[in-house]
Structure formats: structure tokens, C-alpha cells
Motif scaffolding. Structure first.
Motif, PDB file in Angstrom:
ATOM      1  N   UNK A  38      26.986  45.801  42.537  1.00  0.00           N
ATOM      2  CA  UNK A  38      25.910  44.852  42.329  1.00  0.00           C
ATOM      3  C   UNK A  38      25.326  45.120  40.949  1.00  0.00           C
ATOM      4  N   UNK A  39      25.184  44.147  40.086  1.00  0.00           N
ATOM      5  CA  UNK A  39      25.260  42.711  40.331  1.00  0.00           C
ATOM      6  C   UNK A  39      26.701  42.208  40.329  1.00  0.00           C
ATOM      7  N   UNK A  40      26.793  40.877  40.294  1.00  0.00           N
ATOM      8  CA  UNK A  40      28.097  40.194  40.311  1.00  0.00           C
ATOM      9  C   UNK A  40      29.109  40.919  39.438  1.00  0.00           C
ATOM     10  N   UNK A  41      30.365  40.795  39.815  1.00  0.00           N
ATOM     11  CA  UNK A  41      31.440  41.498  39.134  1.00  0.00           C
ATOM     12  C   UNK A  41      32.291  40.536  38.309  1.00  0.00           C
ATOM     13  N   UNK A  42      32.822  41.058  37.209  1.00  0.00           N
ATOM     14  CA  UNK A  42      33.825  40.349  36.421  1.00  0.00           C
ATOM     15  C   UNK A  42      35.174  40.921  36.832  1.00  0.00           C
ATOM     16  N   UNK A  43      36.130  40.072  37.201  1.00  0.00           N
ATOM     17  CA  UNK A  43      37.432  40.517  37.692  1.00  0.00           C
ATOM     18  C   UNK A  43      38.513  40.086  36.716  1.00  0.00           C
ATOM     19  N   UNK A  44      39.335  41.052  36.284  1.00  0.00           N
ATOM     20  CA  UNK A  44      40.468  40.763  35.419  1.00  0.00           C
ATOM     21  C   UNK A  44      41.706  41.387  36.023  1.00  0.00           C
ATOM     22  N   UNK A  45      42.845  40.745  35.834  1.00  0.00           N
ATOM     23  CA  UNK A  45      44.099  41.304  36.329  1.00  0.00           C
ATOM     24  C   UNK A  45      45.132  41.268  35.212  1.00  0.00           C
ATOM     25  N   UNK A  46      46.092  42.190  35.285  1.00  0.00           N
ATOM     26  CA  UNK A  46      47.161  42.239  34.298  1.00  0.00           C
ATOM     27  C   UNK A  46      48.437  42.722  34.967  1.00  0.00           C
ATOM     28  N   UNK A  47      49.530  42.627  34.224  1.00  0.00           N
ATOM     29  CA  UNK A  47      50.855  42.975  34.729  1.00  0.00           C
ATOM     30  C   UNK A  47      51.593  43.681  33.609  1.00  0.00           C
ATOM     31  N   UNK A  48      52.428  44.655  33.926  1.00  0.00           N
ATOM     32  CA  UNK A  48      53.072  45.471  32.895  1.00  0.00           C
ATOM     33  C   UNK A  48      54.387  44.925  32.349  1.00  0.00           C
ATOM     34  N   UNK A  49      54.769  43.710  32.697  1.00  0.00           N
ATOM     35  CA  UNK A  49      56.036  43.139  32.227  1.00  0.00           C
ATOM     36  C   UNK A  49      55.906  42.551  30.831  1.00  0.00           C
ATOM     37  N   UNK A  50      56.954  41.840  30.399  1.00  0.00           N
ATOM     38  CA  UNK A  50      56.929  41.284  29.039  1.00  0.00           C
ATOM     39  C   UNK A  50      55.982  40.086  28.952  1.00  0.00           C
ATOM     40  N   UNK A  51      55.482  39.852  27.763  1.00  0.00           N
ATOM     41  CA  UNK A  51      54.456  38.827  27.545  1.00  0.00           C
ATOM     42  C   UNK A  51      54.972  37.421  27.857  1.00  0.00           C
ATOM     43  N   UNK A  52      56.224  37.117  27.521  1.00  0.00           N
ATOM     44  CA  UNK A  52      56.753  35.783  27.782  1.00  0.00           C
ATOM     45  C   UNK A  52      56.737  35.492  29.279  1.00  0.00           C
ATOM     46  N   UNK A  53      57.208  36.432  30.083  1.00  0.00           N
ATOM     47  CA  UNK A  53      57.230  36.213  31.529  1.00  0.00           C
ATOM     48  C   UNK A  53      55.809  36.167  32.094  1.00  0.00           C
ATOM     49  N   UNK A  54      54.875  36.918  31.524  1.00  0.00           N
ATOM     50  CA  UNK A  54      53.477  36.914  31.986  1.00  0.00           C
ATOM     51  C   UNK A  54      52.907  35.504  31.918  1.00  0.00           C
ATOM     52  N   UNK A  55      53.247  34.740  30.884  1.00  0.00           N
ATOM     53  CA  UNK A  55      52.741  33.368  30.778  1.00  0.00           C
ATOM     54  C   UNK A  55      53.246  32.514  31.949  1.00  0.00           C
ATOM     55  N   UNK A  56      54.518  32.660  32.317  1.00  0.00           N
ATOM     56  CA  UNK A  56      55.067  31.938  33.458  1.00  0.00           C
ATOM     57  C   UNK A  56      54.423  32.413  34.758  1.00  0.00           C
ATOM     58  N   UNK A  57      54.289  33.725  34.891  1.00  0.00           N
ATOM     59  CA  UNK A  57      53.719  34.312  36.107  1.00  0.00           C
ATOM     60  C   UNK A  57      52.277  33.843  36.310  1.00  0.00           C
ATOM     61  N   UNK A  58      51.466  33.820  35.260  1.00  0.00           N
ATOM     62  CA  UNK A  58      50.075  33.359  35.381  1.00  0.00           C
ATOM     63  C   UNK A  58      50.005  31.920  35.865  1.00  0.00           C
ATOM     64  N   UNK A  59      51.001  31.101  35.490  1.00  0.00           N
ATOM     65  CA  UNK A  59      51.033  29.713  35.925  1.00  0.00           C
ATOM     66  C   UNK A  59      51.287  29.567  37.421  1.00  0.00           C
ATOM     67  N   UNK A  60      51.884  30.592  38.044  1.00  0.00           N
ATOM     68  CA  UNK A  60      52.169  30.555  39.481  1.00  0.00           C
ATOM     69  C   UNK A  60      51.206  31.427  40.273  1.00  0.00           C
ATOM     70  N   UNK A  61      50.191  31.954  39.620  1.00  0.00           N
ATOM     71  CA  UNK A  61      49.261  32.872  40.270  1.00  0.00           C
ATOM     72  C   UNK A  61      47.931  32.178  40.551  1.00  0.00           C
ATOM     73  N   UNK A  62      47.421  32.395  41.745  1.00  0.00           N
ATOM     74  CA  UNK A  62      46.121  31.850  42.133  1.00  0.00           C
ATOM     75  C   UNK A  62      45.194  33.009  42.478  1.00  0.00           C
ATOM     76  N   UNK A  63      43.984  32.965  41.948  1.00  0.00           N
ATOM     77  CA  UNK A  63      43.012  34.036  42.176  1.00  0.00           C
ATOM     78  C   UNK A  63      41.896  33.516  43.072  1.00  0.00           C
ATOM     79  N   UNK A  64      41.505  34.337  44.036  1.00  0.00           N
ATOM     80  CA  UNK A  64      40.428  33.986  44.959  1.00  0.00           C
ATOM     81  C   UNK A  64      39.515  35.204  45.098  1.00  0.00           C
ATOM     82  N   UNK A  65      38.237  35.008  44.870  1.00  0.00           N
ATOM     83  CA  UNK A  65      37.253  36.073  45.047  1.00  0.00           C
ATOM     84  C   UNK A  65      36.222  35.601  46.066  1.00  0.00           C
TER      85      UNK A  65
END
Length: 105
Positions: A38-65
Motif C-alpha cells: 500500500x499504496x497502489x502498485x506499479x506492475x511491470x513484467x519482462x522476459x529473457x528472450x530476444x527482443x524481436x520475439x518479445x514484441x510478438x510475445x507482448x502482442x499475445x499477452x494479456x495482463x490482469x491485476x
């Protein structure tokens, strides 16, 4: 002012009640954790793969808090190339907490 029967949360740095973990749901992979802070949280996520694939992966990823502190990352149509280490970093004005999960598809 707190509502009757509801206490105001004590201010504090984020911490994990449940560390980041992964499970399959059909063709999707769900990464899930539960945090408090508390207070509200900022949430960030990352992945250790290559940057090109990360762009594709983010497009298929949905975040819910959710209000209860549950954080879900859904990788839709998970592929073998999505395997790797995922990192969830939660911050607020009092500090930060990090949890990682190795995902193998």
C-alpha cells in the motif's frame, strides 16, 4: 475513513504473498502471482528472450491485476519459442519486490 468492517491497509512496500508461477490452460500459459503493498502498485513484467520475439510475445499477452492483489499474465496460443524466464517487478513509493518464473513450453 474506513468503512465499517473494513480496515485501511497499512502503508508498506510490495511483497509477494504467492510467488510467480505458471500453468497451462488449454493452448494458453497463465503466469500468476499475488502481492500486497500500500499504496497502489506499479506492475511491470519482462522476459529473457530476444527482443524481436518479445514484441510478438507482448502482442499475445494479456495482463490482469485484481483488487485482491492477484496478477495474471496470459500468453495466448503459447509456443515453444515463448519458453524462458519471466520476471514480475512490483513497485510503490515504499519499495519494490521481484519474482521470477522459468517457463518451458
Amino acid at each position: 475513513m474506513a468503512r465499517r468492517g473494513h480496515e485501511m491497509p497499512t502503508p508498506g512496500a510490495p511483497s509477494f504473498v504467492q510467488e510467480l508461477s505458471a500453468y497451462r490452460q488449454g493452448r494458453d500459459v497463465i503466469l500468476e502471482a499475488k502481492v500486497r503493498g500500500n499504496p497502489e502498485r506499479n506492475v511491470q513484467h519482462s522476459w529473457d528472450g530476444n527482443e524481436w520475439h518479445w514484441q510478438d510475445l507482448k502482442g499475445r499477452m494479456r495482463k490482469e491485476a485484481n483488487y485482491d492483489g492477484t496478477i495474471k499474465l496470459t500468453i495466448q496460443e503459447a509456443r515453444r519459442s515463448d519458453s524462458g524466464t519471466f520476471r514480475l517487478v512490483v513497485t510503490n513509493i515504499h519499495g519494490s519486490a521481484t519474482s521470477t518464473c522459468n517457463v518451458r513450453i
